[in-house]
Design a protein around this motif. Structure first.
Motif, mmCIF file in Angstrom:
data_model
loop_
_atom_site.group_PDB
_atom_site.id
_atom_site.type_symbol
_atom_site.label_atom_id
_atom_site.label_comp_id
_atom_site.label_asym_id
_atom_site.label_seq_id
_atom_site.Cartn_x
_atom_site.Cartn_y
_atom_site.Cartn_z
ATOM 1 N N GLU A 2 29.129 22.832 49.164
ATOM 2 C CA GLU A 2 30.511 22.441 49.399
ATOM 3 C C GLU A 2 31.454 23.612 49.155
ATOM 4 N N ARG A 3 32.553 23.577 49.874
ATOM 5 C CA ARG A 3 33.564 24.626 49.738
ATOM 6 C C ARG A 3 34.229 24.513 48.369
ATOM 7 N N ILE A 4 34.365 25.654 47.703
ATOM 8 C CA ILE A 4 35.017 25.694 46.400
ATOM 9 C C ILE A 4 36.373 26.372 46.558
ATOM 10 N N SER A 5 37.388 25.735 46.045
ATOM 11 C CA SER A 5 38.739 26.284 46.177
ATOM 12 C C SER A 5 38.880 27.576 45.392
ATOM 13 N N GLU A 6 39.807 28.419 45.805
ATOM 14 C CA GLU A 6 40.048 29.700 45.133
ATOM 15 C C GLU A 6 40.511 29.479 43.701
ATOM 16 N N ASP A 7 41.311 28.439 43.496
ATOM 17 C CA ASP A 7 41.805 28.135 42.151
ATOM 18 C C ASP A 7 40.641 27.783 41.223
ATOM 19 N N PHE A 8 39.685 26.994 41.747
ATOM 20 C CA PHE A 8 38.510 26.603 40.973
ATOM 21 C C PHE A 8 37.655 27.826 40.631
ATOM 22 N N LYS A 9 37.471 28.705 41.625
ATOM 23 C CA LYS A 9 36.702 29.934 41.403
ATOM 24 C C LYS A 9 37.338 30.784 40.314
ATOM 25 N N GLU A 10 38.651 30.899 40.348
ATOM 26 C CA GLU A 10 39.371 31.729 39.380
ATOM 27 C C GLU A 10 39.212 31.182 37.965
ATOM 28 N N LYS A 14 37.439 33.175 34.919
ATOM 29 C CA LYS A 14 38.176 33.449 33.685
ATOM 30 C C LYS A 14 37.402 32.957 32.463
ATOM 31 N N THR A 15 36.833 31.753 32.584
ATOM 32 C CA THR A 15 36.057 31.194 31.471
ATOM 33 C C THR A 15 34.817 32.035 31.195
ATOM 34 N N ALA A 16 34.133 32.463 32.265
ATOM 35 C CA ALA A 16 32.926 33.291 32.116
ATOM 36 C C ALA A 16 33.251 34.610 31.424
ATOM 37 N N GLU A 17 34.370 35.221 31.795
ATOM 38 C CA GLU A 17 34.778 36.495 31.194
ATOM 39 C C GLU A 17 35.097 36.320 29.711
ATOM 40 N N ASN A 21 33.179 38.215 26.681
ATOM 41 C CA ASN A 21 33.936 39.010 25.709
ATOM 42 C C ASN A 21 33.678 38.534 24.281
ATOM 43 N N ARG A 22 33.513 37.211 24.141
ATOM 44 C CA ARG A 22 33.214 36.667 22.812
ATOM 45 C C ARG A 22 31.887 37.224 22.316
ATOM 46 N N GLY A 23 30.892 37.276 23.204
ATOM 47 C CA GLY A 23 29.593 37.797 22.833
ATOM 48 C C GLY A 23 29.631 39.253 22.412
ATOM 49 N N LEU A 24 30.500 40.030 23.054
ATOM 50 C CA LEU A 24 30.614 41.453 22.736
ATOM 51 C C LEU A 24 31.202 41.690 21.351
ATOM 52 N N LYS A 25 31.938 40.705 20.839
ATOM 53 C CA LYS A 25 32.585 40.859 19.542
ATOM 54 C C LYS A 25 31.693 40.458 18.370
ATOM 55 N N LYS A 26 30.515 39.893 18.684
ATOM 56 C CA LYS A 26 29.620 39.489 17.615
ATOM 57 C C LYS A 26 29.073 40.708 16.878
#
Length: 319
Positions: A2-10, A14-17, A21-26
């Motif tokens: 199914e097509r995923i909206s650009e807003d959903f992708k963003e 953002k959540t993945a990033e 970043n949280r992992g890098l601070k461990k």
């Protein structure tokens, strides 16, 4: 797809990033070990694999037994649900004899209805009681040298206190070592003890996450007495190649067996496994109540018509 909206992708990006970043601070493994040592949380020790003579001695003294439980449900909207619970105890000796206990229940059978969350909590308690009773029967019938239970011993102390007290008495009188094995660690005792030295993101991290990458294979952290789980000794252990540790509880009265249990767990755990002794994997697979088993049982005894009635409409949607 199914097509995923650009807003959903963003939003996903953002959540993945943020998670990366949280992992890098461990803190690194050595930094974590230093924080644990400096704050007197516990001691890192190395387990050793037992030799044939040691294993033969355990066998002569009664061998090893394991107890595990399983629960599953089938049906629709509460209270139109049927629960099946099983507890299984198996001895490594006695031709691998088994003790199996089971219960079938439904909210519809209660004289007075209770809230769904209360009923599910009751089922959880009943499962612990069923496992505890299976453990009591294993101790009485098989008299093993070691009894492994699935989950923290604290769970049985709280959810099945009366039976657990009996288990404890039998074990201490007959010198049977009891160990609770915790695969899914959810406690945060370490981060709570060293939080001043942790980045803000890890102040409440679970113990397994704090210890990931901080222990070598076969290494374990014995938590300082009195810091965690009153009445028990607890250790976190990396017992295989899997860097995610497991938890192990033993009775405070059996503290002198801590190293023995650590060595035994390490010996019985496959190098490429998930960190649980092979014997408990065997018990787990035999006791598991699968969805297909549930359907077969309900169809066989109540018929497809009954299952059709209690199945929610949303589960009948076309794929």
């Amino acid at each position: 797809m199914e097509r995923i909206s650009e807003d959903f992708k963003e939003k996903i990006k953002k959540t993945a990033e943020m998670l990366k970043n949280r992992g890098l601070k461990k803190p690194g493994g050595e930094a974590v070990r230093k924080l644990i040592k400096d704050n007197h949380v516990g001691e890192f020790l190395k387990a050793e694999r037992l030799g044939e003579k040691d294993l033969d001695k355990i066998k002569l003294e009664g061998g090893i037994a394991g107890v595990d439980g399983s629960i599953n449900s089938i049906g629709g909207v509460y209270p139109y649900i049927i629960f099946i619970k099983r507890a299984l105890g198996i001895s490594s000796e006695k031709s691998r004899e088994e003790i199996e206990l089971s219960e079938v229940d439904s909210p519809l059978l209660m004289e007075e209805q209770i809230k769904e969350e209360d009923y599910r909590a009751l089922q959880k308690k009943r499962l612990a009681e069923l496992e505890a009773e299976a453990a009591r029967q294993v101790l009485t019938k098989f008299r093993p040298k070691v009894l492994f239970l699935d989950g923290s011993l604290v769970r049985f102390k709280i959810e099945a206190k009366s039976c657990f007290d009996q288990i404890k008495d039998i074990a201490l009188k007959n010198d049977v070592v009891i160990a609770g094995l915790v695969e899914g660690i959810s406690t945060s005792v370490i981060s709570g003890s060293i939080n001043k030295g942790l980045p803000l993101e890890f102040r409440y991290a679970a113990d397994w996450e704090i210890l990931m990458g901080a222990m070598d294979e076969g290494e374990y952290l014995e938590i300082k007495s009195g810091l965690f789980k009153e009445g028990f000794r607890t250790l976190f252990m990396r017992s295989s190649n899997d860097p995610k540790p497991i938890g192990v509880d033993i009775l405070e009265e059996q503290k002198d067996y801590t190293r023995f249990i650590a060595n035994l767990v390490y010996t019985l755990t496959p190098e490429n496994g998930r960190g649980i002794p092979l014997w408990m994997d065997i018990v787990d697979k035999k006791v598991k109540i699968t969805d297909s088993f549930m359907e077969a049982v309900i169809n066989g005894f109540l018929g497809e018509d009954f299952l059709e009635i209690i199945t929610p409409k949303r589960e009948k949607r076309n794929p």
